[in-house]
Design a protein around this motif. Structure first.
Motif, PDB file in Angstrom:
ATOM      1  N   ILE A 184     -10.411  57.147 127.749  1.00 26.88           N
ATOM      2  CA  ILE A 184      -9.126  57.076 127.054  1.00 26.88           C
ATOM      3  C   ILE A 184      -9.373  56.779 125.582  1.00 26.88           C
ATOM      4  O   ILE A 184     -10.108  55.824 125.256  1.00 26.88           O
ATOM      5  CB  ILE A 184      -8.239  55.961 127.652  1.00 26.88           C
ATOM      6  CG1 ILE A 184      -7.972  56.210 129.140  1.00 26.88           C
ATOM      7  CG2 ILE A 184      -6.921  55.844 126.895  1.00 26.88           C
ATOM      8  CD1 ILE A 184      -7.240  55.057 129.820  1.00 26.88           C
ATOM      9  N   PRO A 185      -8.787  57.539 124.657  1.00 28.58           N
ATOM     10  CA  PRO A 185      -8.884  57.179 123.233  1.00 28.58           C
ATOM     11  C   PRO A 185      -8.213  55.823 122.996  1.00 28.58           C
ATOM     12  O   PRO A 185      -7.099  55.585 123.472  1.00 28.58           O
ATOM     13  CB  PRO A 185      -8.130  58.306 122.530  1.00 28.58           C
ATOM     14  CG  PRO A 185      -8.135  59.439 123.504  1.00 28.58           C
ATOM     15  CD  PRO A 185      -8.061  58.797 124.861  1.00 28.58           C
ATOM     16  N   VAL A 186      -8.889  54.959 122.271  1.00 28.28           N
ATOM     17  CA  VAL A 186      -8.361  53.612 122.035  1.00 28.28           C
ATOM     18  C   VAL A 186      -8.649  53.165 120.611  1.00 28.28           C
ATOM     19  O   VAL A 186      -9.482  53.743 119.902  1.00 28.28           O
ATOM     20  CB  VAL A 186      -8.981  52.581 123.007  1.00 28.28           C
ATOM     21  CG1 VAL A 186      -8.598  52.869 124.446  1.00 28.28           C
ATOM     22  CG2 VAL A 186     -10.495  52.525 122.842  1.00 28.28           C
ATOM     23  N   THR A 187      -7.965  52.119 120.219  1.00 30.36           N
ATOM     24  CA  THR A 187      -8.344  51.333 119.048  1.00 30.36           C
ATOM     25  C   THR A 187      -8.604  49.918 119.541  1.00 30.36           C
ATOM     26  O   THR A 187      -8.080  49.500 120.574  1.00 30.36           O
ATOM     27  CB  THR A 187      -7.249  51.320 117.975  1.00 30.36           C
ATOM     28  OG1 THR A 187      -6.039  50.780 118.531  1.00 30.36           O
ATOM     29  CG2 THR A 187      -6.983  52.720 117.441  1.00 30.36           C
ATOM     30  N   TRP A 188      -9.450  49.200 118.810  1.00 30.93           N
ATOM     31  CA  TRP A 188      -9.739  47.830 119.216  1.00 30.93           C
ATOM     32  C   TRP A 188     -10.066  46.968 118.008  1.00 30.93           C
ATOM     33  O   TRP A 188     -10.472  47.467 116.970  1.00 30.93           O
ATOM     34  CB  TRP A 188     -10.865  47.767 120.245  1.00 30.93           C
ATOM     35  CG  TRP A 188     -12.153  48.422 119.863  1.00 30.93           C
ATOM     36  CD1 TRP A 188     -12.519  49.723 120.068  1.00 30.93           C
ATOM     37  CD2 TRP A 188     -13.272  47.808 119.196  1.00 30.93           C
ATOM     38  NE1 TRP A 188     -13.794  49.959 119.578  1.00 30.93           N
ATOM     39  CE2 TRP A 188     -14.273  48.803 119.041  1.00 30.93           C
ATOM     40  CE3 TRP A 188     -13.518  46.518 118.722  1.00 30.93           C
ATOM     41  CZ2 TRP A 188     -15.506  48.545 118.433  1.00 30.93           C
ATOM     42  CZ3 TRP A 188     -14.743  46.271 118.115  1.00 30.93           C
ATOM     43  CH2 TRP A 188     -15.715  47.272 117.983  1.00 30.93           C
ATOM     44  N   LYS A 189      -9.845  45.671 118.146  1.00 31.07           N
ATOM     45  CA  LYS A 189     -10.139  44.744 117.062  1.00 31.07           C
ATOM     46  C   LYS A 189     -10.485  43.372 117.621  1.00 31.07           C
ATOM     47  O   LYS A 189     -10.121  43.015 118.747  1.00 31.07           O
ATOM     48  CB  LYS A 189      -8.958  44.629 116.103  1.00 31.07           C
ATOM     49  CG  LYS A 189      -7.691  44.066 116.716  1.00 31.07           C
ATOM     50  CD  LYS A 189      -6.568  44.004 115.680  1.00 31.07           C
ATOM     51  CE  LYS A 189      -5.295  43.420 116.277  1.00 31.07           C
ATOM     52  NZ  LYS A 189      -4.207  43.350 115.264  1.00 31.07           N
ATOM     53  N   LEU A 190     -11.190  42.605 116.812  1.00 29.96           N
ATOM     54  CA  LEU A 190     -11.591  41.254 117.196  1.00 29.96           C
ATOM     55  C   LEU A 190     -10.381  40.330 117.244  1.00 29.96           C
ATOM     56  O   LEU A 190      -9.493  40.402 116.395  1.00 29.96           O
ATOM     57  CB  LEU A 190     -12.594  40.715 116.173  1.00 29.96           C
ATOM     58  CG  LEU A 190     -13.150  39.313 116.418  1.00 29.96           C
ATOM     59  CD1 LEU A 190     -14.090  39.319 117.617  1.00 29.96           C
ATOM     60  CD2 LEU A 190     -13.897  38.814 115.181  1.00 29.96           C
ATOM     61  N   VAL A 191     -10.361  39.456 118.247  1.00 30.30           N
ATOM     62  CA  VAL A 191      -9.313  38.440 118.344  1.00 30.30           C
ATOM     63  C   VAL A 191      -9.963  37.083 118.594  1.00 30.30           C
ATOM     64  O   VAL A 191     -11.122  36.991 118.998  1.00 30.30           O
ATOM     65  CB  VAL A 191      -8.288  38.758 119.454  1.00 30.30           C
ATOM     66  CG1 VAL A 191      -7.456  39.987 119.085  1.00 30.30           C
ATOM     67  CG2 VAL A 191      -8.973  38.958 120.805  1.00 30.30           C
ATOM     68  N   SER A 192      -9.186  36.029 118.349  1.00 35.50           N
ATOM     69  CA  SER A 192      -9.651  34.654 118.542  1.00 35.50           C
ATOM     70  C   SER A 192      -8.656  33.966 119.481  1.00 35.50           C
ATOM     71  O   SER A 192      -7.699  33.330 119.034  1.00 35.50           O
ATOM     72  CB  SER A 192      -9.710  33.938 117.184  1.00 35.50           C
ATOM     73  OG  SER A 192     -10.125  32.597 117.318  1.00 35.50           O
ATOM     74  N   PRO A 193      -8.866  34.118 120.786  1.00 28.79           N
ATOM     75  CA  PRO A 193      -7.845  33.689 121.753  1.00 28.79           C
ATOM     76  C   PRO A 193      -7.827  32.187 121.979  1.00 28.79           C
ATOM     77  O   PRO A 193      -8.783  31.483 121.647  1.00 28.79           O
ATOM     78  CB  PRO A 193      -8.277  34.417 123.029  1.00 28.79           C
ATOM     79  CG  PRO A 193      -9.767  34.457 122.913  1.00 28.79           C
ATOM     80  CD  PRO A 193     -10.050  34.684 121.459  1.00 28.79           C
ATOM     81  N   PRO A 194      -6.750  31.687 122.560  1.00 28.03           N
ATOM     82  CA  PRO A 194      -6.744  30.283 122.985  1.00 28.03           C
ATOM     83  C   PRO A 194      -7.808  30.086 124.069  1.00 28.03           C
ATOM     84  O   PRO A 194      -8.130  31.027 124.805  1.00 28.03           O
ATOM     85  CB  PRO A 194      -5.337  30.087 123.567  1.00 28.03           C
ATOM     86  CG  PRO A 194      -4.561  31.304 123.239  1.00 28.03           C
ATOM     87  CD  PRO A 194      -5.517  32.390 122.895  1.00 28.03           C
ATOM     88  N   SER A 195      -8.349  28.917 124.151  1.00 31.75           N
ATOM     89  CA  SER A 195      -9.380  28.661 125.157  1.00 31.75           C
ATOM     90  C   SER A 195      -9.377  27.205 125.572  1.00 31.75           C
ATOM     91  O   SER A 195      -9.339  26.302 124.728  1.00 31.75           O
ATOM     92  CB  SER A 195     -10.762  29.026 124.601  1.00 31.75           C
ATOM     93  OG  SER A 195     -11.772  28.722 125.536  1.00 31.75           O
TER      94      SER A 195
END
Length: 289
Positions: A184-195
């Motif tokens: 599937i064509p996608v875009t993606w980016k870095l995230v800083s999730p809660p942990s």
């Protein structure tokens, strides 16, 4: 006629004759006086280029050609990067494009993490894996249909994976589209999730006070560097492509460790015993961005 009158007439005739000669010479391009030929503004000789040298105080003007921007093999298609001075290819705020595929995985692989029942993990292509710098990074993947999933990078996807490609756990892929699509064509980016987790450190199998490898686990943001306290100062360790930082002469093994993320936040962790293969929890975690 008196003699004086004759002499005056002769002189007058001589003056008129001289004037006529000068006028004729001037109109017909006659010889130029010698003093005029020596002037600095005399015309150059035929066949000799006239060179004009600008004054020393005014250098010749220079121009910088405009070079058109051309596309490269980079997967980054747009960027509004936040401040992350130690980031590599995967910068906060930068959007990457590629395709999502899937493979059977339990979360193990090149990053050296333990198996997990959490299906939200993926392998990163070689270029963006960047020698294990992508290990542990969380990326938000979005398909054209608006579906999205956040996965953790746990493995390397070698060729034929392309730049920008992510190879997902099948259950993570399901959140984007049907498996029969293949990719599937996608875009993606870095995230800083809660942990809720804290960072853990693990000494590699075979580690001792004479040689050790140190791995960082459960970090919220990508790790940029690791240092050990040795001999009263901090020593930076080299990172391997299998996601361990090595102290090949044993310096700092079992001592205090400092871990820095791509944003430049540096966490100092108290000494932990050298227990090869054991994940040892700490009370530290990077800030959310």
């Amino acid at each position: 006629m008196p003699r004086r009158t004759v002499l005056v007439a002769i002189v007058a005739l001589l003056v008129v004759a001289a004037t006529v000669v000068v006028l004729v010479a001037t109109r017909t391009g006659g010889p130029v006086p010698a003093e005029a030929a020596n002037k600095s503004d005399a015309a150059p000789a035929i066949g000799t280029a006239a060179v004009t040298t600008p004054p020393e105080s005014t250098p010749p003007p220079t121009t910088t050609p405009t070079t058109p921007t051309t596309a490269t093999s980079s997967s980054v298609t747009s960027s509004t990067s936040a401040a992350a001075p130690l980031a590599g290819r995967i910068e906060p705020g930068a959007t990457h494009s590629g395709v999502a595929t899937f493979y059977d995985t339990d979360g193990t692989g090149a990053c050296g993490y333990d198996a997990t029942t959490d299906p939200l993990n993926a392998a990163m292509n070689v270029a963006d894996y960047e020698g294990s710098q992508a290990c542990g990074a969380f990326v938000l993947v979005r398909a054209a249909n608006g579906a999205s999933v956040t996965v953790r990078i746990t493995n390397l996807c070698p060729a034929p994976c392309r730049v920008g490609q992510l190879d997902l756990n099948p259950k993570a892929f399901d959140r984007l589209g049907a498996r029969n699509l293949g990719e599937i064509p996608v875009t993606w980016k870095l995230v800083s999730p809660p942990s809720a987790k804290k960072i853990s450190l693990r000494y590699k199998d075979g580690s001792s006070q004479y040689w050790c490898g140190i791995q960082v686990i459960d970090h919220r943001n990508p790790v940029a560097r690791l240092e050990v306290r040795a001999g009263g100062s901090w020593k930076r360790l080299q990172r391997t492509d299998y996601n361990y930082f090595l102290s090949e002469n044993g310096a700092g093994c079992g001592g205090a460790v400092a871990v820095t993320d791509i944003h430049g936040e540096r966490l100092v962790i108290d000494p932990l015993p050298v227990k090869p293969g054991v994940s040892q929890p700490t009370n530290r975690q990077f800030a959310q961005h």
